[in-house]
Design a protein around this motif. Structure first.
Motif, PDB file in Angstrom:
ATOM      1  N   ARG A   8      19.422  -2.412  -0.864  1.00 56.66           N
ATOM      2  CA  ARG A   8      18.636  -1.418  -1.589  1.00 56.66           C
ATOM      3  C   ARG A   8      18.199  -1.942  -2.949  1.00 56.66           C
ATOM      4  NH1 ARG A   8      22.381   2.954  -3.662  1.00 56.66           N
ATOM      5  NH2 ARG A   8      22.871   1.166  -4.984  1.00 56.66           N
ATOM      6  N   ASP A   9      19.141  -2.488  -3.727  1.00 55.27           N
ATOM      7  CA  ASP A   9      18.832  -2.944  -5.076  1.00 55.27           C
ATOM      8  C   ASP A   9      17.813  -4.083  -5.064  1.00 55.27           C
ATOM      9  OD1 ASP A   9      20.615  -1.077  -5.948  1.00 55.27           O
ATOM     10  OD2 ASP A   9      22.254  -2.502  -6.338  1.00 55.27           O
ATOM     11  N   ALA A  10      17.981  -5.031  -4.127  1.00 52.27           N
ATOM     12  CA  ALA A  10      17.058  -6.166  -4.048  1.00 52.27           C
ATOM     13  C   ALA A  10      15.662  -5.716  -3.658  1.00 52.27           C
ATOM     14  CB  ALA A  10      17.582  -7.197  -3.052  1.00 52.27           C
ATOM     15  N   PHE A  11      15.587  -4.808  -2.700  1.00 50.82           N
ATOM     16  CA  PHE A  11      14.277  -4.360  -2.221  1.00 50.82           C
ATOM     17  C   PHE A  11      13.555  -3.547  -3.286  1.00 50.82           C
ATOM     18  CE2 PHE A  11      11.101  -2.242   0.294  1.00 50.82           C
ATOM     19  CZ  PHE A  11      10.776  -3.182   1.253  1.00 50.82           C
ATOM     20  N   ILE A  12      14.288  -2.652  -3.947  1.00 51.38           N
ATOM     21  CA  ILE A  12      13.660  -1.827  -4.985  1.00 51.38           C
ATOM     22  C   ILE A  12      13.189  -2.686  -6.143  1.00 51.38           C
ATOM     23  CG2 ILE A  12      14.049   0.008  -6.663  1.00 51.38           C
ATOM     24  CD1 ILE A  12      13.676   0.865  -3.721  1.00 51.38           C
ATOM     25  N   LYS A  13      13.916  -3.764  -6.460  1.00 53.78           N
ATOM     26  CA  LYS A  13      13.468  -4.660  -7.530  1.00 53.78           C
ATOM     27  C   LYS A  13      12.127  -5.293  -7.171  1.00 53.78           C
ATOM     28  CE  LYS A  13      14.799  -8.609 -10.372  1.00 53.78           C
ATOM     29  NZ  LYS A  13      13.463  -9.233 -10.281  1.00 53.78           N
ATOM     30  N   VAL A  14      11.985  -5.726  -5.906  1.00 52.22           N
ATOM     31  CA  VAL A  14      10.715  -6.308  -5.460  1.00 52.22           C
ATOM     32  C   VAL A  14       9.585  -5.293  -5.592  1.00 52.22           C
ATOM     33  CG1 VAL A  14       9.457  -7.227  -3.476  1.00 52.22           C
ATOM     34  CG2 VAL A  14      11.808  -7.956  -3.901  1.00 52.22           C
ATOM     35  N   ARG A  28       9.408  -2.606  -7.569  1.00 49.66           N
ATOM     36  CA  ARG A  28       9.097  -2.292  -8.969  1.00 49.66           C
ATOM     37  C   ARG A  28       8.369  -3.440  -9.655  1.00 49.66           C
ATOM     38  NH1 ARG A  28      14.857   0.797 -10.134  1.00 49.66           N
ATOM     39  NH2 ARG A  28      14.169   2.845  -9.366  1.00 49.66           N
ATOM     40  N   ASP A  29       8.757  -4.664  -9.321  1.00 54.38           N
ATOM     41  CA  ASP A  29       8.056  -5.821  -9.894  1.00 54.38           C
ATOM     42  C   ASP A  29       6.603  -5.832  -9.452  1.00 54.38           C
ATOM     43  OD1 ASP A  29      10.359  -6.624 -11.122  1.00 54.38           O
ATOM     44  OD2 ASP A  29      10.827  -8.233  -9.709  1.00 54.38           O
ATOM     45  N   LYS A  30       6.370  -5.489  -8.182  1.00 56.17           N
ATOM     46  CA  LYS A  30       5.002  -5.475  -7.656  1.00 56.17           C
ATOM     47  C   LYS A  30       4.176  -4.368  -8.306  1.00 56.17           C
ATOM     48  CE  LYS A  30       1.811  -7.067  -4.967  1.00 56.17           C
ATOM     49  NZ  LYS A  30       1.336  -8.451  -5.055  1.00 56.17           N
ATOM     50  N   ILE A  31       4.799  -3.208  -8.514  1.00 57.60           N
ATOM     51  CA  ILE A  31       4.095  -2.104  -9.169  1.00 57.60           C
ATOM     52  C   ILE A  31       3.706  -2.499 -10.587  1.00 57.60           C
ATOM     53  CG2 ILE A  31       4.385   0.231 -10.094  1.00 57.60           C
ATOM     54  CD1 ILE A  31       6.105   0.826  -7.615  1.00 57.60           C
ATOM     55  N   GLU A  32       4.625  -3.154 -11.299  1.00 56.17           N
ATOM     56  CA  GLU A  32       4.337  -3.591 -12.665  1.00 56.17           C
ATOM     57  C   GLU A  32       3.217  -4.617 -12.677  1.00 56.17           C
ATOM     58  OE1 GLU A  32       4.338  -3.543 -16.602  1.00 56.17           O
ATOM     59  OE2 GLU A  32       5.520  -2.214 -15.290  1.00 56.17           O
ATOM     60  N   GLU A  33       3.220  -5.503 -11.681  1.00 52.19           N
ATOM     61  CA  GLU A  33       2.144  -6.489 -11.562  1.00 52.19           C
ATOM     62  C   GLU A  33       0.797  -5.797 -11.362  1.00 52.19           C
ATOM     63  OE1 GLU A  33       0.723  -9.710  -8.230  1.00 52.19           O
ATOM     64  OE2 GLU A  33       2.869  -9.602  -8.669  1.00 52.19           O
ATOM     65  N   CYS A  34       0.786  -4.769 -10.531  1.00 53.22           N
ATOM     66  CA  CYS A  34      -0.456  -4.021 -10.287  1.00 53.22           C
ATOM     67  C   CYS A  34      -0.932  -3.330 -11.555  1.00 53.22           C
ATOM     68  CB  CYS A  34      -0.242  -2.990  -9.182  1.00 53.22           C
ATOM     69  SG  CYS A  34       0.019  -3.705  -7.544  1.00 53.22           S
ATOM     70  N   ARG A  35      -0.004  -2.775 -12.315  1.00 51.21           N
ATOM     71  CA  ARG A  35      -0.366  -2.099 -13.564  1.00 51.21           C
ATOM     72  C   ARG A  35      -0.976  -3.082 -14.564  1.00 51.21           C
ATOM     73  NH1 ARG A  35       5.129   1.521 -13.971  1.00 51.21           N
ATOM     74  NH2 ARG A  35       4.423   3.277 -12.711  1.00 51.21           N
ATOM     75  N   SER A  63       0.837  -1.191   0.000  1.00 53.34           N
ATOM     76  CA  SER A  63       0.000   0.000   0.000  1.00 53.34           C
ATOM     77  C   SER A  63       0.874   1.244   0.000  1.00 53.34           C
ATOM     78  CB  SER A  63      -0.908   0.007   1.233  1.00 53.34           C
ATOM     79  OG  SER A  63      -1.627   1.202   1.318  1.00 53.34           O
ATOM     80  N   GLY A  64       0.712   2.082  -1.028  1.00 51.37           N
ATOM     81  CA  GLY A  64       1.486   3.314  -1.112  1.00 51.37           C
ATOM     82  C   GLY A  64       2.864   3.134  -1.706  1.00 51.37           C
ATOM     83  N   CYS A  65       3.219   1.946  -2.198  1.00 51.12           N
ATOM     84  CA  CYS A  65       4.584   1.724  -2.668  1.00 51.12           C
ATOM     85  C   CYS A  65       4.899   2.497  -3.935  1.00 51.12           C
ATOM     86  CB  CYS A  65       4.856   0.238  -2.880  1.00 51.12           C
ATOM     87  SG  CYS A  65       3.947  -0.520  -4.232  1.00 51.12           S
ATOM     88  N   THR A  66       3.873   2.944  -4.700  1.00 48.15           N
ATOM     89  CA  THR A  66       4.144   3.711  -5.911  1.00 48.15           C
ATOM     90  C   THR A  66       4.872   5.005  -5.587  1.00 48.15           C
ATOM     91  OG1 THR A  66       1.924   4.638  -5.728  1.00 48.15           O
ATOM     92  CG2 THR A  66       2.219   2.793  -7.239  1.00 48.15           C
TER      93      THR A  66
END
Length: 219
Positions: free
Chosen positions: A197-203, A205-212, A8-11
């Motif tokens: 940082r890199d691993a967390f941001i990848k998760v 961004r992947d979740k945001i793309e899934e939502c889109r 929630s709010g990750c965007t």
């Protein structure tokens, strides 16, 4: 992996340039929100880190705004993402010196921000918020007897369990506003800040793309 309710709010994180170390605090605040939501099962009032990514909002003040709707307890969280636990504790102790004043100021964010506020929270406390000009007023009107102060330090340096417990126990835990005050002390050791940082941001961004993709299918 992270449960779905943690996104929630990750965007809001997509607008942050994580190459800038000064913006890594936003990542720490997001992780702090995840822990309060999913482990402590608290109700988020407003996603403060999402407000902080807006160019029109101040980055100062309390880092997380949560509550327990079941117990009628407000939780005002403080987050630090630092190179060492010692440095984190020093910064936390400095913040706690005038924490009542910070909470009093943050009350106006809770009272006046109606865009991102939790709807269930509004249903429970809206009448009291309208009547109360200050947090001390709210304590009286809503008959609050307890508040909470979750403290989160993501840090490098030493990770030995005994060392961490001993250091975290030095954080002062005094009652605020004359109320019983619960303190949650959370340490998250970071072995490699860049890899984490890199691993967390990848998760994220992947979740945001899934939502889109889900939204596109619905449309």
């Amino acid at each position: 992996s992270l449960p779905d309710n943690c996104f929630s709010g990750c965007t809001a994180l997509t607008s942050v340039k994580f190459g800038d170390n000064s913006q890594l605090t936003t990542l720490g605040e997001y992780i702090f929100n995840v822990i309060l939501d999913s482990y402590f099962k608290l109700d988020c009032i407003i996603r403060k880190f999402a407000l902080n990514t807006s160019p029109n909002m101040s980055v100062y003040g309390i880092d997380t705004l949560h509550c327990s709707l079941r117990e009628h307890i407000f939780y005002f969280g403080e987050s630090k993402m630092v190179g060492s636990l010692d440095n984190g504790i020093t910064l936390i102790c400095k913040s706690l010196e005038e924490y009542e004043a910070q909470i009093s100021k943050e009350y106006y964010t809770i009272k006046n921000n109606n865009i991102n506020k939790n709807e269930e929270f509004v249903e429970v406390f809206n009448s009291s918020l309208k009547r109360c000009l200050s947090f001390t007023d709210l304590i009286r009107v809503a008959s609050l007897t307890t508040i909470g102060v979750p403290i989160f330090i993501a840090h490098g340096g030493k990770f030995d369990t005994k060392y961490v417990f001993e250091k975290m126990s030095t954080i002062p835990q005094k009652n605020l506003f004359g109320l019983e005050t619960k303190y949650f002390l959370i340490s998250v050791p970071i072995i490699s800040k860049s890899k984490f940082r890199d691993a967390f941001i990848k998760v994220i961004r992947d979740k945001i793309e899934e939502c889109r993709e889900c939204l596109e299918k619905l449309l």
